[in-house]
Scaffold this motif. Structure first.
Motif, PDB file in Angstrom:
ATOM      1  N   PRO A  19       0.825  -1.217   0.000  1.00  0.00           N
ATOM      2  CA  PRO A  19       0.000   0.000   0.000  1.00  0.00           C
ATOM      3  C   PRO A  19       0.851   1.256   0.000  1.00  0.00           C
ATOM      4  CG  PRO A  19       0.081  -0.952   2.198  1.00  0.00           C
ATOM      5  CD  PRO A  19       0.786  -1.918   1.289  1.00  0.00           C
ATOM      6  N   ASN A 135       5.459   1.919   7.363  1.00  0.00           N
ATOM      7  CA  ASN A 135       4.150   1.325   7.579  1.00  0.00           C
ATOM      8  C   ASN A 135       4.283   0.163   8.548  1.00  0.00           C
ATOM      9  OD1 ASN A 135       2.644   2.984   5.938  1.00  0.00           O
ATOM     10  ND2 ASN A 135       2.584   1.590   4.194  1.00  0.00           N
ATOM     11  N   TRP A 194      -4.671   4.174  10.077  1.00  0.00           N
ATOM     12  CA  TRP A 194      -5.485   4.093   8.876  1.00  0.00           C
ATOM     13  C   TRP A 194      -5.947   2.652   8.688  1.00  0.00           C
ATOM     14  CZ3 TRP A 194      -2.768   1.486   4.728  1.00  0.00           C
ATOM     15  CH2 TRP A 194      -1.397   1.293   4.980  1.00  0.00           C
ATOM     16  N   THR A 195      -6.889   2.449   7.771  1.00  0.00           N
ATOM     17  CA  THR A 195      -7.432   1.115   7.524  1.00  0.00           C
ATOM     18  C   THR A 195      -7.396   0.805   6.034  1.00  0.00           C
ATOM     19  OG1 THR A 195      -9.702   1.954   7.354  1.00  0.00           O
ATOM     20  CG2 THR A 195      -8.950   1.208   9.534  1.00  0.00           C
ATOM     21  N   LEU A 196      -7.460  -0.473   5.748  1.00  0.00           N
ATOM     22  CA  LEU A 196      -7.429  -0.939   4.369  1.00  0.00           C
ATOM     23  C   LEU A 196      -8.331  -2.163   4.258  1.00  0.00           C
ATOM     24  CD1 LEU A 196      -5.860  -0.149   1.761  1.00  0.00           C
ATOM     25  CD2 LEU A 196      -4.191  -1.917   2.366  1.00  0.00           C
ATOM     26  N   GLU A 197      -9.227  -2.163   3.251  1.00  0.00           N
ATOM     27  CA  GLU A 197     -10.089  -3.311   2.997  1.00  0.00           C
ATOM     28  C   GLU A 197      -9.372  -4.264   2.041  1.00  0.00           C
ATOM     29  OE1 GLU A 197     -13.246  -3.846   4.221  1.00  0.00           O
ATOM     30  OE2 GLU A 197     -13.027  -2.058   5.471  1.00  0.00           O
ATOM     31  N   LEU A 198      -9.236  -5.529   2.447  1.00  0.00           N
ATOM     32  CA  LEU A 198      -8.495  -6.498   1.642  1.00  0.00           C
ATOM     33  C   LEU A 198      -9.284  -7.794   1.535  1.00  0.00           C
ATOM     34  CD1 LEU A 198      -4.998  -5.953   3.285  1.00  0.00           C
ATOM     35  CD2 LEU A 198      -5.696  -5.168   1.025  1.00  0.00           C
ATOM     36  N   THR A 233     -11.039  -5.896   7.248  1.00  0.00           N
ATOM     37  CA  THR A 233     -10.594  -4.521   7.419  1.00  0.00           C
ATOM     38  C   THR A 233      -9.336  -4.559   8.273  1.00  0.00           C
ATOM     39  OG1 THR A 233     -12.843  -3.656   7.316  1.00  0.00           O
ATOM     40  CG2 THR A 233     -11.155  -2.229   8.299  1.00  0.00           C
ATOM     41  N   GLU A 234      -8.213  -4.232   7.674  1.00  0.00           N
ATOM     42  CA  GLU A 234      -6.937  -4.237   8.381  1.00  0.00           C
ATOM     43  C   GLU A 234      -6.667  -2.863   8.985  1.00  0.00           C
ATOM     44  OE1 GLU A 234      -3.814  -7.183   8.247  1.00  0.00           O
ATOM     45  OE2 GLU A 234      -5.626  -6.904   9.440  1.00  0.00           O
ATOM     46  N   TYR A 236      -3.919  -0.501  10.308  1.00  0.00           N
ATOM     47  CA  TYR A 236      -2.481  -0.300  10.215  1.00  0.00           C
ATOM     48  C   TYR A 236      -2.111   1.049  10.838  1.00  0.00           C
ATOM     49  CZ  TYR A 236      -2.449  -4.116   6.759  1.00  0.00           C
ATOM     50  OH  TYR A 236      -2.583  -5.323   6.115  1.00  0.00           O
TER      51      TYR A 236
END
Length: 252
Positions: A19, A135, A194-198, A233-234, A236
């Motif tokens: 990312p 990160n 922050w978040t990330l959809e994976l 939903t990660e 990070y």
């Protein structure tokens, strides 16, 4: 110790899955005056260009150092304006005061600071800055999800080789490592969440780029995503530390 060229072997996954860095981090860089249009920037351990791209977009002239030829090829394809050099950061050769900004984005822990920091000190202008950020794939302050609980089980059951440098989440230890030489002092430090959809495929690509994860462990992580419905939903975090060169006393 894990292989520092692991990322080169996973270059395609790295380019597709790693990312970018949070917008708030880049805003902080702008607020600090580090993204001046036309400034000369050096990106150390540039990978496939996760930091190089935003630096170019901000109008900086970027030289990118990347030891892996396959990663460097991805970087050149994505950012042909960048001056890409294939070498280790420790082996770079530039004249004094060549850069206004040197950055190391999720890469400084792979480098020999005893060799690197004196070189950075020399190639920075007197008002230049060293910006280091990373990160952290996981946020200890976020609620533990079912997926993260399963990841913790996988990590607890394995015997992975150690990663180099301080732990990813330990900003204080990184600051000590960056300032022990007496060449640099910290002018700013900040942390971002922050978040990330994976989905399962994205988790597989991303975890394959982690230097201390085996193929079997990656597959267990993929199965953990499928077990909770196919998407996670990660949570990070990222930290940023900015350092200024300390002026050496003039010799009489």
């Amino acid at each position: 110790m894990v292989d520092p060229m692991h990322f080169e072997a996973s270059a395609d996954d790295y380019a597709a899955a790693r990312p970018s860095y949070p917008a708030a981090l880049w805003q902080r860089m702008r607020t600090l005056g580090l993204l001046s249009r036309g400034a000369r920037a050096l990106d150390l351990g540039a990978g496939s260009g996760q930091a190089t791209g935003p630096l170019l977009h901000a109008g900086l002239r970027v030289t990118a150092i990347e030891p892996g030829p396959r990663l460097a090829a991805h970087l050149r394809a994505a950012h042909p304006v960048a001056d890409v050099r294939i070498c280790r950061a420790e082996d770079m050769q530039f004249s004094a005061s060549s850069f206004d900004l040197v950055v190391a984005a999720t890469s400084i822990h792979w480098m020999d600071l005893d060799v690197l920091l004196p070189k950075i000190y020399t190639i920075l202008t007197s008002r230049g800055r060293l910006a280091v950020w990373r990160n952290v794939f996981g946020d200890a302050d976020a609620p533990t999800t079912h997926f993260r609980a399963r990841i913790a089980e996988i990590v607890a059951a394995r015997q992975a080789p150690p990663r180099p440098g301080p732990p990813a989440e330990d900003l204080d230890a990184t600051i000590v490592a960056l300032t022990t030489s007496g060449l640099f002092e910290v002018t700013d430090a900040s942390t971002y969440r922050w978040t990330l959809e994976l989905d399962a495929a994205a988790i597989g690509r991303l975890f394959r780029t982690f230097s201390d994860w085996s193929a079997g462990e990656v597959e267990q992580a993929v199965e953990a995503v499928r077990a909770v419905g196919g998407t996670v939903t990660e949570h990070y975090s990222s930290w940023l530390v900015v350092l200024a060169p300390i002026e050496r006393p003039s010799t009489p």
